[in-house]
Design an enzyme around this catalytic site. Structure first.
Site, PDB file in Angstrom:
ATOM      1  N   PHE A 127      -4.282  63.515   1.284  1.00  5.60           N
ATOM      2  CA  PHE A 127      -4.472  64.961   1.234  1.00  5.60           C
ATOM      3  C   PHE A 127      -5.706  65.250   0.391  1.00  5.60           C
ATOM      4  O   PHE A 127      -5.851  64.699  -0.712  1.00  5.60           O
ATOM      5  CB  PHE A 127      -3.246  65.652   0.646  1.00  5.60           C
ATOM      6  CG  PHE A 127      -3.228  67.121   0.917  1.00  5.60           C
ATOM      7  CD1 PHE A 127      -3.052  67.597   2.196  1.00  5.60           C
ATOM      8  CD2 PHE A 127      -3.409  68.025  -0.110  1.00  5.60           C
ATOM      9  CE1 PHE A 127      -3.050  68.964   2.464  1.00  5.60           C
ATOM     10  CE2 PHE A 127      -3.411  69.390   0.143  1.00  5.60           C
ATOM     11  CZ  PHE A 127      -3.237  69.859   1.432  1.00  5.60           C
TER      12      PHE A 127
ATOM     13  N   ASP B  71       2.060  59.509  -3.368  1.00  7.26           N
ATOM     14  CA  ASP B  71       2.317  60.929  -3.188  1.00  7.26           C
ATOM     15  C   ASP B  71       3.348  61.060  -2.062  1.00  7.26           C
ATOM     16  O   ASP B  71       3.112  60.619  -0.930  1.00  7.26           O
ATOM     17  CB  ASP B  71       1.020  61.644  -2.816  1.00  7.26           C
ATOM     18  CG  ASP B  71       1.180  63.157  -2.685  1.00  7.26           C
ATOM     19  OD1 ASP B  71       2.317  63.621  -2.446  1.00  7.26           O
ATOM     20  OD2 ASP B  71       0.169  63.873  -2.792  1.00  7.26           O
TER      21      ASP B  71
ATOM     22  N   TYR C 245       8.479  72.238  -1.866  1.00 12.20           N
ATOM     23  CA  TYR C 245       8.516  73.409  -0.987  1.00 12.20           C
ATOM     24  C   TYR C 245       8.439  73.040   0.483  1.00 12.20           C
ATOM     25  O   TYR C 245       8.563  73.904   1.350  1.00 12.20           O
ATOM     26  CB  TYR C 245       7.391  74.397  -1.333  1.00 12.20           C
ATOM     27  CG  TYR C 245       5.996  73.808  -1.364  1.00 12.20           C
ATOM     28  CD1 TYR C 245       5.269  73.617  -0.198  1.00 12.20           C
ATOM     29  CD2 TYR C 245       5.397  73.459  -2.568  1.00 12.20           C
ATOM     30  CE1 TYR C 245       3.996  73.087  -0.224  1.00 12.20           C
ATOM     31  CE2 TYR C 245       4.129  72.923  -2.613  1.00 12.20           C
ATOM     32  CZ  TYR C 245       3.421  72.743  -1.430  1.00 12.20           C
ATOM     33  OH  TYR C 245       2.154  72.205  -1.463  1.00 12.20           O
ATOM     34  N   LYS C 246       8.254  71.762   0.791  1.00 11.56           N
ATOM     35  CA  LYS C 246       8.178  71.343   2.189  1.00 11.56           C
ATOM     36  C   LYS C 246       9.587  70.988   2.685  1.00 11.56           C
ATOM     37  O   LYS C 246      10.436  71.849   2.829  1.00 11.56           O
ATOM     38  CB  LYS C 246       7.207  70.178   2.327  1.00 11.56           C
ATOM     39  CG  LYS C 246       5.768  70.509   1.929  1.00 11.56           C
ATOM     40  CD  LYS C 246       4.852  69.316   2.106  1.00 11.56           C
ATOM     41  CE  LYS C 246       3.461  69.560   1.551  1.00 11.56           C
ATOM     42  NZ  LYS C 246       2.699  70.560   2.317  1.00 11.56           N
TER      43      LYS C 246
ATOM     44  N   ARG D  10       0.080  70.516  14.907  1.00 17.91           N
ATOM     45  CA  ARG D  10       0.976  69.714  14.077  1.00 17.91           C
ATOM     46  C   ARG D  10       2.386  70.306  14.095  1.00 17.91           C
ATOM     47  O   ARG D  10       2.564  71.513  13.922  1.00 17.91           O
ATOM     48  CB  ARG D  10       0.445  69.654  12.641  1.00 17.91           C
ATOM     49  CG  ARG D  10       1.146  68.633  11.772  1.00 17.91           C
ATOM     50  CD  ARG D  10       0.520  68.588  10.387  1.00 17.91           C
ATOM     51  NE  ARG D  10       0.799  69.801   9.616  1.00 17.91           N
ATOM     52  CZ  ARG D  10       0.753  69.869   8.298  1.00 17.91           C
ATOM     53  NH1 ARG D  10       0.420  68.807   7.583  1.00 17.91           N
ATOM     54  NH2 ARG D  10       1.005  71.000   7.655  1.00 17.91           N
TER      55      ARG D  10
END
Length: 395
Positions: free
Chosen positions: A113, A182, A207-208, A354
Site C-alpha cells: 500500500f 501489514d 475498519y475493513k 475491485r
C-alpha cells in the site's frame, strides 16, 4: 461450525444494495449504535473523567487487542490498539531498524500500500537508510545479507495477491533480517498465523473486514522475543511505564504496551467491540473456506458472462486473499454504473474493478446478483454515460 446466516443478520445491510467493498469499509454491526450510545449515556455523561477507571477506558486498548489477537494468530498480551495504521507502521519499522543497528536496508514491494511506502521513505531519509522496492514476485530473490527489515503487506490491496508469510519470514531470518507484516487486507479475511509464521512485527486496521467503522483504530503486534527490547522512535505518553508519574524522561512500558502513543479513541473502540462480539462466534478455518467459495464462484461467473474483463488476481485461491480484481479500460465508469445499480465495489487506478468478499455477511446470492448486474452493464454499454465518468474525490 460458523453459522454465516446468523453473522450476516448481525450487520446492517441497506435494502437493495449488494455490498462487495468490505475490504475498504465494513458495514455497521447492528449492535454498534446501541453500544456507542450506552458508552455515551452510561459512561461518558455520568462518569466523566472517572470513566478512565470505572468504565475501563484506560485498559480498553489492551483488552480489545486481546480479542483481535485470536484473529491473527497471536497470543494474549501481544496486541495493543490505538492511533492510525500509518503510525503503527512507523512504530514497527523504527523499532525493527533499531534492533538491527548495523544494517540500513528496508525491502518492500510495488504491491505494498503506498502509504506504507511513504512512511518507509520518510524513515529511510531521516535515519540514513535505503528503501528498496521490487516487484512482488521478486521479493525473495532480493533478500540479501545487507537487509535490515522486510516490510510487506500480506495481501496486495489492488490484486489480492497473497504473499507466503512463513516462507518469506524464514528467508528474511536466514539473512539476519526482521519481518514486518501489514495485515490491513488479511485480518478478518484469511487465516493469519503470526506466531506460526514466526513474524517479528505486524500491524493492521480495523475498519475493513473487522467492521470497526470509519477511522477505527489500528493495532500493532510484537513478537514476545522483541517485546522488551523494541524501541520505537515515536514515544508517547500512554506508552510510558508510568504515564501518571509525569516523568520528564521516557521509560518504556513493559511489553507491547510501549507501542501505545496517544489517548485511546474510546468511542471508536466501543463500536469495534460490537463487531468483535460477532467475531467471537467465528471459526477461522470456516471463514477461509467461505472466502474461497465466494471468490471462486465470482471469478467463474464473471469470466463466463463478461468476456471483456481480464482477471487481475491470482487464479489459485491459495495465492489470493478475499478480494478479486478485474481490469477494463474504462474501469472507473463501469464501477460507477455498477454502484448506481446497487452493487458496490470500488475502483483502483489505473483500470481495476475491485470486489471484496467478506464471509461474515456476503453469500452466493450476492455473487450471482453482482455477476448478472455487471454483465448487463457491459453488454448494454450503460456505463458510457457522462455522470459515470465524473471522478469523485474518493474512488
Amino acid at each position: 461450525m460458523t453459522d454465516f446466516t446468523k453473522t450476516r443478520a448481525a450487520f446492517h445491510l441497506p435494502d437493495g444494495m449488494t455490498y462487495l467493498d468490505g475490504n475498504s469499509l465494513g458495514p455497521m454491526p447492528r449492535a454498534a449504535a446501541d453500544r456507542v450510545a450506552a458508552m455515551m449515556t452510561d459512561e461518558w455523561s455520568q462518569m466523566l473523567i472517572t470513566g478512565w477507571n470505572k468504565a475501563g477506558w484506560y485498559v480498553q486498548p489492551r483488552k480489545v487487542g486481546d480479542r483481535i489477537a485470536r484473529l491473527i494468530g497471536a497470543g494474549e498480551g501481544q496486541v495493543v490498539m490505538g492511533d492510525t495504521l500509518s503510525i503503527k507502521v512507523f512504530q514497527a519499522l523504527s523499532a525493527a531498524l533499531a534492533l538491527r543497528p548495523d544494517r540500513r536496508v528496508i525491502l518492500s514491494d510495488s504491491g505494498n500500500f503506498p502509504s506504507d511506502l511513504y512512511v518507509a521513505e520518510g524513515i529511510a531519509r531521516a535515519l540514513g537508510a535505503t528503501l528498496r522496492v521490487v516487484a512482488p514476485d521478486a521479493v525473495e530473490a532480493a533478500i540479501g545479507p545487507d537487509l535490515a527489515v522486510l516490510m510487506l503487506t500480506e495481501v496486495d490491496y489492488r490484486t489480492g495477491r497473497r504473499h507466503d508469510m512463513p516462507a518469506l519470514t524464514a528467508r528474511a531470518h536466514q539473512a539476519g533480517a526482521l519481518a514486518i507484516w501489514d495485515l490491513a487486507h488479511s485480518a478478518g479475511a484469511v487465516d493469519v498465523d503470526l506466531l506460526g509464521a514466526d513474524a517479528d512485527f505486524a500491524v493492521g486496521c480495523t475498519y475493513k473486514y473487522l467492521n470497526g467503522g470509519p477511522g477505527a483504530p489500528a493495532f500493532i503486534w510484537t513478537h514476545p522475543r522483541h517485546a522488551e527490547q523494541a524501541e520505537p522512535i515515536l514515544q508517547g505518553w500512554m506508552g510510558h511505564a508510568a504515564p501518571f508519574a509525569f516523568d520528564l524522561e521516557y521509560r518504556p512500558a513493559p511489553g507491547v504496551e510501549r507501542m501505545r502513543v496517544g489517548t485511546p479513541p474510546v468511542i471508536a473502540l466501543s463500536a469495534l467491540e460490537a463487531s468483535l462480539d460477532i467475531w467471537d462466534q467465528v471459526d477461522l478455518t470456516a471463514l477461509r473456506a467461505r472466502s474461497i467459495e465466494l471468490t471462486e464462484a465470482f471469478i467463474a461467473g464473471v469470466e463466463a458472462a463478461c468476456p471483456d474483463l481480464v482477471l487481475n488476481s491470482p487464479r489459485d485461491p491459495a495465492l489470493r486473499g478475499s478480494q478479486v480484481g478485474f481490469r477494463h479500460p474504462q474501469g472507473y465508469a463501469v464501477m460507477q454504473a455498477l454502484i448506481a445499480a446497487g452493487v458496490v465495489g470500488d475502483f483502483r487506478a489505473p483500470d481495476v474493478l475491485r470486489f471484496g468478499f467478506a464471509p461474515l455477511y456476503n453469500d452466493l446470492d450476492d455473487v450471482s446478483h453482482a455477476v448478472a448486474t455487471l454483465a448487463r452493464i457491459l453488454s448494454t454499454g450503460s456505463w458510457n454515460q457522462s455522470q459515470f465518468h465524473q471522478k469523485a474525490a474518493v474512488t
